[in-house]
Design a protein around this motif. Structure first.
Motif, mmCIF file in Angstrom:
data_model
loop_
_atom_site.group_PDB
_atom_site.id
_atom_site.type_symbol
_atom_site.label_atom_id
_atom_site.label_comp_id
_atom_site.label_asym_id
_atom_site.label_seq_id
_atom_site.Cartn_x
_atom_site.Cartn_y
_atom_site.Cartn_z
ATOM 1 N N ASP A 1 8.067 -4.523 -22.123
ATOM 2 C CA ASP A 1 7.321 -4.526 -23.387
ATOM 3 C C ASP A 1 8.261 -4.373 -24.585
ATOM 4 N N THR A 2 9.240 -3.481 -24.458
ATOM 5 C CA THR A 2 10.203 -3.250 -25.540
ATOM 6 C C THR A 2 11.028 -4.507 -25.816
ATOM 7 N N VAL A 3 11.498 -5.139 -24.758
ATOM 8 C CA VAL A 3 12.299 -6.363 -24.922
ATOM 9 C C VAL A 3 11.452 -7.464 -25.554
ATOM 10 N N ALA A 4 10.209 -7.606 -25.149
ATOM 11 C CA ALA A 4 9.324 -8.622 -25.724
ATOM 12 C C ALA A 4 9.108 -8.362 -27.216
ATOM 13 N N ASP A 5 8.904 -7.082 -27.580
ATOM 14 C CA ASP A 5 8.731 -6.727 -28.993
ATOM 15 C C ASP A 5 9.996 -7.050 -29.788
ATOM 16 N N MET A 6 11.148 -6.747 -29.195
ATOM 17 C CA MET A 6 12.420 -7.044 -29.884
ATOM 18 C C MET A 6 12.602 -8.556 -30.066
ATOM 19 N N GLU B 1 0.823 -1.204 0.000
ATOM 20 C CA GLU B 1 0.000 0.000 0.000
ATOM 21 C C GLU B 1 0.860 1.258 0.000
ATOM 22 N N ILE B 2 1.726 1.279 -0.995
ATOM 23 C CA ILE B 2 2.587 2.444 -1.141
ATOM 24 C C ILE B 2 1.713 3.598 -1.614
ATOM 25 N N GLY B 3 1.739 4.669 -0.906
ATOM 26 C CA GLY B 3 0.873 5.808 -1.192
ATOM 27 C C GLY B 3 1.550 6.832 -2.085
ATOM 28 N N ASP B 4 1.132 8.061 -1.931
ATOM 29 C CA ASP B 4 1.632 9.147 -2.751
ATOM 30 C C ASP B 4 2.789 9.889 -2.085
ATOM 31 N N SER B 5 3.508 9.216 -1.250
ATOM 32 C CA SER B 5 4.674 9.845 -0.642
ATOM 33 C C SER B 5 5.765 10.000 -1.689
ATOM 34 N N LYS B 6 6.813 10.714 -1.331
ATOM 35 C CA LYS B 6 7.925 10.902 -2.276
ATOM 36 C C LYS B 6 8.522 9.557 -2.690
ATOM 37 N N GLU B 7 8.711 8.675 -1.729
ATOM 38 C CA GLU B 7 9.286 7.365 -2.021
ATOM 39 C C GLU B 7 8.319 6.531 -2.868
ATOM 40 N N GLY B 8 7.041 6.644 -2.577
ATOM 41 C CA GLY B 8 6.020 5.910 -3.325
ATOM 42 C C GLY B 8 5.974 6.346 -4.770
ATOM 43 N N LYS B 9 6.077 7.658 -5.023
ATOM 44 C CA LYS B 9 6.078 8.170 -6.397
ATOM 45 C C LYS B 9 7.302 7.655 -7.162
ATOM 46 N N VAL B 10 8.449 7.604 -6.497
ATOM 47 C CA VAL B 10 9.670 7.104 -7.147
ATOM 48 C C VAL B 10 9.509 5.624 -7.496
ATOM 49 N N LEU B 11 8.976 4.854 -6.565
ATOM 50 C CA LEU B 11 8.792 3.418 -6.829
ATOM 51 C C LEU B 11 7.795 3.178 -7.956
ATOM 52 N N LYS B 12 6.698 3.958 -7.998
ATOM 53 C CA LYS B 12 5.718 3.801 -9.080
ATOM 54 C C LYS B 12 6.335 4.181 -10.434
ATOM 55 N N ALA B 13 7.143 5.238 -10.471
ATOM 56 C CA ALA B 13 7.806 5.646 -11.721
ATOM 57 C C ALA B 13 8.794 4.575 -12.178
ATOM 58 N N MET B 14 9.497 3.982 -11.208
ATOM 59 C CA MET B 14 10.443 2.903 -11.563
ATOM 60 C C MET B 14 9.693 1.688 -12.107
ATOM 61 N N TYR B 15 8.518 1.401 -11.518
ATOM 62 C CA TYR B 15 7.734 0.270 -12.013
ATOM 63 C C TYR B 15 7.244 0.541 -13.433
ATOM 64 N N ASP B 16 6.768 1.761 -13.700
ATOM 65 C CA ASP B 16 6.292 2.108 -15.051
ATOM 66 C C ASP B 16 7.428 1.971 -16.071
ATOM 67 N N LEU B 17 8.623 2.429 -15.690
ATOM 68 C CA LEU B 17 9.788 2.292 -16.567
ATOM 69 C C LEU B 17 10.112 0.814 -16.810
ATOM 70 N N LEU B 18 10.074 0.035 -15.761
ATOM 71 C CA LEU B 18 10.354 -1.400 -15.879
ATOM 72 C C LEU B 18 9.338 -2.083 -16.786
ATOM 73 N N GLU B 19 8.076 -1.715 -16.663
ATOM 74 C CA GLU B 19 7.028 -2.299 -17.498
ATOM 75 C C GLU B 19 7.256 -1.935 -18.972
ATOM 76 N N ASP B 20 7.611 -0.678 -19.236
ATOM 77 C CA ASP B 20 7.893 -0.256 -20.616
ATOM 78 C C ASP B 20 9.096 -1.016 -21.190
ATOM 79 N N LEU B 21 10.140 -1.183 -20.372
ATOM 80 C CA LEU B 21 11.319 -1.928 -20.824
ATOM 81 C C LEU B 21 10.980 -3.386 -21.126
#
Length: 147
Positions: free
Chosen positions: A40-45, A18-38
């Motif tokens: 998808d890119t690797v799967a496409d490749m 239950e990571i909320g909207d704290s500074k650390e939570g926002k960083v973790l969510k951004a890292m997860y979004d980046l990881l998900e995009d990567l």
């Protein structure tokens, strides 16, 4: 696990914490979004690479067909060349009659050119004289020798 499965596992852990909207939570969510995009890119490749390999295999098969059509079947040519080589390697054999015992001895060309032959039956050595004419020759030189 594959990359997408691992990313989904991390998302589940984040939701469970239950990571909320704290500074650390926002960083973790951004890292997860980046990881998900990567992921998808690797799967496409990977999919693109599989397609390239399939097309390359098809081109290789087409090239083999083209080479066979242009140059013919190499195996048949190799077999013919081997047969020709075998025919050329056969040495001539000559039959000689021993003047001592009358036995017929078969010799190859190398032995014949030594001009000294040993009889296989009695062991006597005899010389070979070469002439251009045979026994039944009626040329002047042979006629004069026979008279």
């Amino acid at each position: 696990m594959e990359l997408k499965e691992r990313a989904a596992y991390l998302k589940g852990l984040m939701e469970g914490l239950e990571i909320g909207d704290s500074k650390e939570g926002k960083v973790l969510k951004a890292m997860y979004d980046l990881l998900e995009d990567l992921c998808d890119t690797v799967a496409d490749m990977d999919d693109d690479l599989d397609q390239v390999y399939d097309e390359l295999d098809a081109m290789d098969e087409d090239m083999d067909d083209l080479e066979e059509a242009v140059f013919g079947d190499d195996e048949d040519e190799d077999d013919e060349e081997e047969e020709d080589d075998e025919d050329e390697e056969v040495e001539a054999e000559y039959e000689l009659t021993c003047p001592n015992c009358g036995a017929v001895t078969v010799v190859d060309e190398d032995t014949l050119l030594n001009e000294q032959v040993c009889c296989g039956n009695c062991g006597a050595e005899f010389e070979i004289e070469f002439s251009e004419c045979g026994e039944d020759c009626e040329c002047e030189d042979c006629t004069e020798e026979n008279e």
